[in-house]
Design an enzyme around this catalytic site. Structure first.
Site, mmCIF file in Angstrom:
data_model
loop_
_atom_site.group_PDB
_atom_site.id
_atom_site.type_symbol
_atom_site.label_atom_id
_atom_site.label_comp_id
_atom_site.label_asym_id
_atom_site.label_seq_id
_atom_site.Cartn_x
_atom_site.Cartn_y
_atom_site.Cartn_z
ATOM 1 C CB CYS A 83 -0.734 0.343 1.086
ATOM 2 S SG CYS A 83 -1.732 -1.606 1.765
ATOM 3 C CB CYS A 86 0.356 4.051 -4.432
ATOM 4 S SG CYS A 86 0.067 2.222 -6.128
ATOM 5 C CG HIS A 87 -2.349 4.773 -0.984
ATOM 6 N ND1 HIS A 87 -3.252 6.103 -0.965
ATOM 7 C CD2 HIS A 87 -2.612 3.612 -0.497
ATOM 8 C CE1 HIS A 87 -3.778 5.338 -1.542
ATOM 9 N NE2 HIS A 87 -3.845 3.612 -1.936
ATOM 10 C CB CYS A 121 -6.519 -0.756 -2.760
ATOM 11 S SG CYS A 121 -6.589 1.267 -3.953
ATOM 12 C CB CYS A 184 -32.178 2.185 12.942
ATOM 13 S SG CYS A 184 -31.997 0.918 11.770
ATOM 14 C CB CYS A 187 -33.589 1.013 19.611
ATOM 15 S SG CYS A 187 -34.330 -0.132 20.319
ATOM 16 C CG HIS A 188 -30.174 3.513 18.355
ATOM 17 N ND1 HIS A 188 -28.887 3.017 18.981
ATOM 18 C CD2 HIS A 188 -29.984 2.411 17.849
ATOM 19 C CE1 HIS A 188 -28.549 1.820 19.203
ATOM 20 N NE2 HIS A 188 -29.350 1.196 18.102
ATOM 21 N NE ARG A 225 -24.323 -3.113 17.806
ATOM 22 C CZ ARG A 225 -24.825 -3.785 18.833
ATOM 23 N NH1 ARG A 225 -24.370 -4.080 20.309
ATOM 24 N NH2 ARG A 225 -26.267 -4.235 18.898
ATOM 25 C CB CYS A 229 -28.748 -3.445 15.754
ATOM 26 S SG CYS A 229 -27.983 -2.341 16.844
HETATM 27 C C1 HEC Z 1 -34.621 -3.135 20.443
HETATM 28 C C2 HEC Z 1 -33.115 -1.973 20.130
HETATM 29 C C3 HEC Z 1 -32.244 -1.629 18.715
HETATM 30 C C4 HEC Z 1 -32.500 -1.160 17.735
HETATM 31 C C5 HEC Z 1 -33.758 -1.420 17.175
HETATM 32 C C6 HEC Z 1 -31.585 -0.922 17.054
HETATM 33 N N1 HEC Z 1 -30.470 -1.513 17.920
HETATM 34 FE FE1 HEC Z 1 -28.798 -1.199 17.364
HETATM 35 N N2 HEC Z 1 -28.222 -0.598 19.360
HETATM 36 C C7 HEC Z 1 -29.056 -1.132 20.327
HETATM 37 C C8 HEC Z 1 -28.246 -1.747 21.728
HETATM 38 C C9 HEC Z 1 -28.515 -2.643 22.542
HETATM 39 C C10 HEC Z 1 -26.387 -1.379 21.175
HETATM 40 C C11 HEC Z 1 -25.455 -1.466 22.364
HETATM 41 C C12 HEC Z 1 -25.541 -0.361 23.002
HETATM 42 C C13 HEC Z 1 -25.389 0.794 22.405
HETATM 43 O O1 HEC Z 1 -24.156 1.646 21.804
HETATM 44 O O2 HEC Z 1 -26.064 1.622 21.709
HETATM 45 C C14 HEC Z 1 -26.497 -1.182 20.400
HETATM 46 C C15 HEC Z 1 -25.768 -0.656 19.105
HETATM 47 C C16 HEC Z 1 -26.067 -0.052 17.929
HETATM 48 C C17 HEC Z 1 -24.733 1.014 17.211
HETATM 49 C C18 HEC Z 1 -23.043 0.916 17.652
HETATM 50 C C19 HEC Z 1 -23.425 2.211 18.317
HETATM 51 C C20 HEC Z 1 -22.000 2.442 19.380
HETATM 52 O O3 HEC Z 1 -21.225 3.519 19.435
HETATM 53 O O4 HEC Z 1 -20.939 1.560 19.058
HETATM 54 C C21 HEC Z 1 -24.616 1.056 15.740
HETATM 55 C C22 HEC Z 1 -23.724 1.717 15.003
HETATM 56 C C23 HEC Z 1 -26.579 0.817 15.369
HETATM 57 N N3 HEC Z 1 -26.675 0.595 17.381
HETATM 58 C C24 HEC Z 1 -26.898 1.535 14.509
HETATM 59 C C25 HEC Z 1 -28.412 0.523 14.572
HETATM 60 C C26 HEC Z 1 -29.235 0.532 13.226
HETATM 61 C C27 HEC Z 1 -28.929 0.656 12.173
HETATM 62 C C28 HEC Z 1 -29.967 -0.095 14.140
HETATM 63 C C29 HEC Z 1 -31.392 0.208 12.203
HETATM 64 C C30 HEC Z 1 -31.116 -0.811 12.189
HETATM 65 C C31 HEC Z 1 -30.488 -0.197 14.928
HETATM 66 N N4 HEC Z 1 -28.939 -0.320 15.549
HETATM 67 C C32 HEC Z 1 -31.389 -0.977 15.736
HETATM 68 C C33 HEC Z 1 -30.295 -2.076 20.176
HETATM 69 C C34 HEC Z 1 -30.993 -1.639 18.576
HETATM 70 C C1 HEC Z 2 -0.577 0.986 -7.350
HETATM 71 C C2 HEC Z 2 -0.503 1.962 -6.676
HETATM 72 C C3 HEC Z 2 -1.809 1.664 -5.280
HETATM 73 C C4 HEC Z 2 -1.768 0.424 -4.309
HETATM 74 C C5 HEC Z 2 -0.367 -0.650 -4.563
HETATM 75 C C6 HEC Z 2 -3.020 0.422 -3.532
HETATM 76 N N1 HEC Z 2 -3.748 1.931 -3.785
HETATM 77 FE FE1 HEC Z 2 -4.998 2.335 -2.677
HETATM 78 N N2 HEC Z 2 -5.454 4.250 -4.327
HETATM 79 C C7 HEC Z 2 -5.272 4.032 -5.515
HETATM 80 C C8 HEC Z 2 -5.575 4.887 -5.990
HETATM 81 C C9 HEC Z 2 -5.155 5.291 -7.402
HETATM 82 C C10 HEC Z 2 -6.448 5.318 -5.391
HETATM 83 C C11 HEC Z 2 -8.012 6.176 -6.053
HETATM 84 C C12 HEC Z 2 -9.155 5.533 -6.751
HETATM 85 C C13 HEC Z 2 -8.612 4.036 -7.451
HETATM 86 O O1 HEC Z 2 -8.116 4.736 -8.653
HETATM 87 O O2 HEC Z 2 -8.569 3.292 -7.674
HETATM 88 C C14 HEC Z 2 -6.887 4.550 -3.709
HETATM 89 C C15 HEC Z 2 -7.500 4.822 -3.067
HETATM 90 C C16 HEC Z 2 -7.647 4.340 -2.196
HETATM 91 C C17 HEC Z 2 -7.947 5.042 -0.745
HETATM 92 C C18 HEC Z 2 -8.800 5.594 -0.965
HETATM 93 C C19 HEC Z 2 -8.494 6.796 -0.546
HETATM 94 C C20 HEC Z 2 -10.258 8.482 -0.814
HETATM 95 O O3 HEC Z 2 -9.178 9.847 -0.798
HETATM 96 O O4 HEC Z 2 -10.759 8.700 -1.548
HETATM 97 C C21 HEC Z 2 -8.067 3.936 0.639
HETATM 98 C C22 HEC Z 2 -8.061 4.539 1.494
HETATM 99 C C23 HEC Z 2 -6.823 3.706 -0.273
HETATM 100 N N3 HEC Z 2 -6.160 3.662 -1.341
HETATM 101 C C24 HEC Z 2 -5.743 2.562 0.487
HETATM 102 C C25 HEC Z 2 -4.689 1.301 -0.407
HETATM 103 C C26 HEC Z 2 -4.557 0.220 1.057
HETATM 104 C C27 HEC Z 2 -5.033 0.232 2.260
HETATM 105 C C28 HEC Z 2 -3.600 -0.734 -0.020
HETATM 106 C C29 HEC Z 2 -3.616 -1.907 0.230
HETATM 107 C C30 HEC Z 2 -3.696 -2.412 0.567
HETATM 108 C C31 HEC Z 2 -4.079 0.239 -1.443
HETATM 109 N N4 HEC Z 2 -4.771 1.524 -0.920
HETATM 110 C C32 HEC Z 2 -2.629 0.271 -2.390
HETATM 111 C C33 HEC Z 2 -3.740 3.808 -5.981
HETATM 112 C C34 HEC Z 2 -2.765 2.409 -4.795
#
Ligand code: HEC
Ligand code: HEC
Length: 268
Positions: A83, A86-87, A121, A184, A187-188, A225, A229
């Site tokens: 990586c 290039c980066h 990449c 979602c 709860c949130h 995560r 949920c």
């Molecule tokens: C029944 C309640 C419930 C529902 C519905 C629910 N979640 Fe959660 N979710 C939780 C609980 C419990 C946790 C763990 C505690 C926390 O971080 O809120 C959690 C954690 C998360 C986290 C991580 C937060 C962190 O900082 O770690 C994300 C992101 C999340 N929920 C997104 C969603 C999304 C998107 C949906 C809908 C698809 C959803 N949840 C539906 C209960 C729920």
């Molecule tokens: C030969 C060069 C090359 C190599 C090796 C490479 N990348 Fe990239 N990377 C790029 C280019 C070019 C882009 C822009 C998107 C594209 O054209 O594919 C990019 C985009 C990205 C981005 C997003 C940057 C943005 O600002 O959106 C990430 C994150 C990234 N590369 C991570 C990686 C990681 C992790 C690896 C190794 C596993 C890797 N790259 C290997 C050339 C490379």
């Protein structure tokens, strides 16, 4: 399950007041939670857990960040490139990149998240095999890349080619599902701060992911995560990397865009 049964089961699980009626903010320009009330999942953790996240030497998530840093400079694939070929800090720096994701890839027109960008990449630029979702190596690389944006606010594009994905993500967010028939926001947005099965409900932001969870005894992706949920409301979880989850991720990034990235965070 009837609504009354749902409420009863939640009350049984220790939720004293659980709101399931209210007004849904559907306008894409109007956030349901006021800026002043926006809180990271960090704010809902115990003092000990927060202290662990704050200490870069004790925070277990750094095991993956460090491993990701090593992988980042390791050559891979038929092209024998790392990586870092290039980066670097000055050329195509990845600093701040994760804060702009999910993002539409210009060549394919698809909305992709950071995991998928890393794999693109590998395939496109290293001619290496993609890493499987939730593998140790992809988690490590994602934790490393996301950590390069720690402290930065989310700034993902939600208009232009991203707009239909943003709308699909919002629709998923507000759709009731599973045997519990909950969305979602039930709860949130309406019940954050309440206790649910030993967890204090947060506002459900993705700004700490990949995150180390004690419950998992390891680091996990945001999709892990989200699957938890979905399972929590007894809905069939979608596969890791599903387009619906990537679209949802974009909506979550927008909801959280006044918060900064924290990866690697520590959660209960
Ligand atoms: C029944 C309640 C419930 C529902 C519905 C629910 N979640 Fe959660 N979710 C939780 C609980 C419990 C946790 C763990 C505690 C926390 O971080 O809120 C959690 C954690 C998360 C986290 C991580 C937060 C962190 O900082 O770690 C994300 C992101 C999340 N929920 C997104 C969603 C999304 C998107 C949906 C809908 C698809 C959803 N949840 C539906 C209960 C729920
Ligand atoms: C030969 C060069 C090359 C190599 C090796 C490479 N990348 Fe990239 N990377 C790029 C280019 C070019 C882009 C822009 C998107 C594209 O054209 O594919 C990019 C985009 C990205 C981005 C997003 C940057 C943005 O600002 O959106 C990430 C994150 C990234 N590369 C991570 C990686 C990681 C992790 C690896 C190794 C596993 C890797 N790259 C290997 C050339 C490379």
């Amino acid at each position: 399950m009837t609504l009354r049964a749902v409420i009863a089961s939640l009350i049984g699980a220790g939720v004293l007041v659980f709101t399931i009626t209210g007004v849904v903010a559907q306008s894409p320009t109007e956030r349901a939670i006021d800026d002043a009330d926006l809180k990271s999942g960090y704010d809902f953790q115990s003092e000990d857990t927060r202290a662990l996240q704050d200490d870069d030497f004790a925070n277990p998530g750094f095991l993956w960040v460090d491993k990701g840093a090593a992988l980042f400079s390791e050559k891979a694939g038929k092209n024998d490139r790392a990586c870092t070929t290039c980066h670097t800090d000055t050329v195509r720096s990845i600093k701040g990149a994760a804060a702009r994701y999910p993002s539409v890839d210009e060549k394919t027109g698809q909305l992709i998240n950071i995991e998928q960008r890393i794999n693109l990449c590998r395939e496109r630029h290293q001619q290496a095999e993609p890493l499987s979702y939730e593998s140790e190596d992809l988690l490590a690389m994602t934790a490393y890349v996301a950590h390069q944006s720690r402290g930065q606010p989310f700034n993902a594009k939600t208009d232009g080619t991203a707009q239909s994905h943003f709308e699909a993500g919002r629709d998923y967010y507000y759709a009731r599902k599973g045997q519990m028939n909950l969305a979602c926001h039930h709860c949130h947005e309406w019940n954050w701060g309440q206790m649910l099965r030993g967890d204090r409900l947060s506002q459900g932001h993705g700004n700490g992911y990949p995150a180390y969870r004690f419950e998992w005894q390891t680091i996990g992706s945001l999709h892990r995560r989200l699957r938890n949920c979905d399972k929590g409301v007894r809905a069939e979880p979608l596969p890791f990397g599903a387009q619906e989850y990537v679209d949802l991720e974009l909506y979550l990034a927008w909801r959280a865009s006044r918060l900064t990235l924290e990866t690697p965070s520590v959660r209960r």
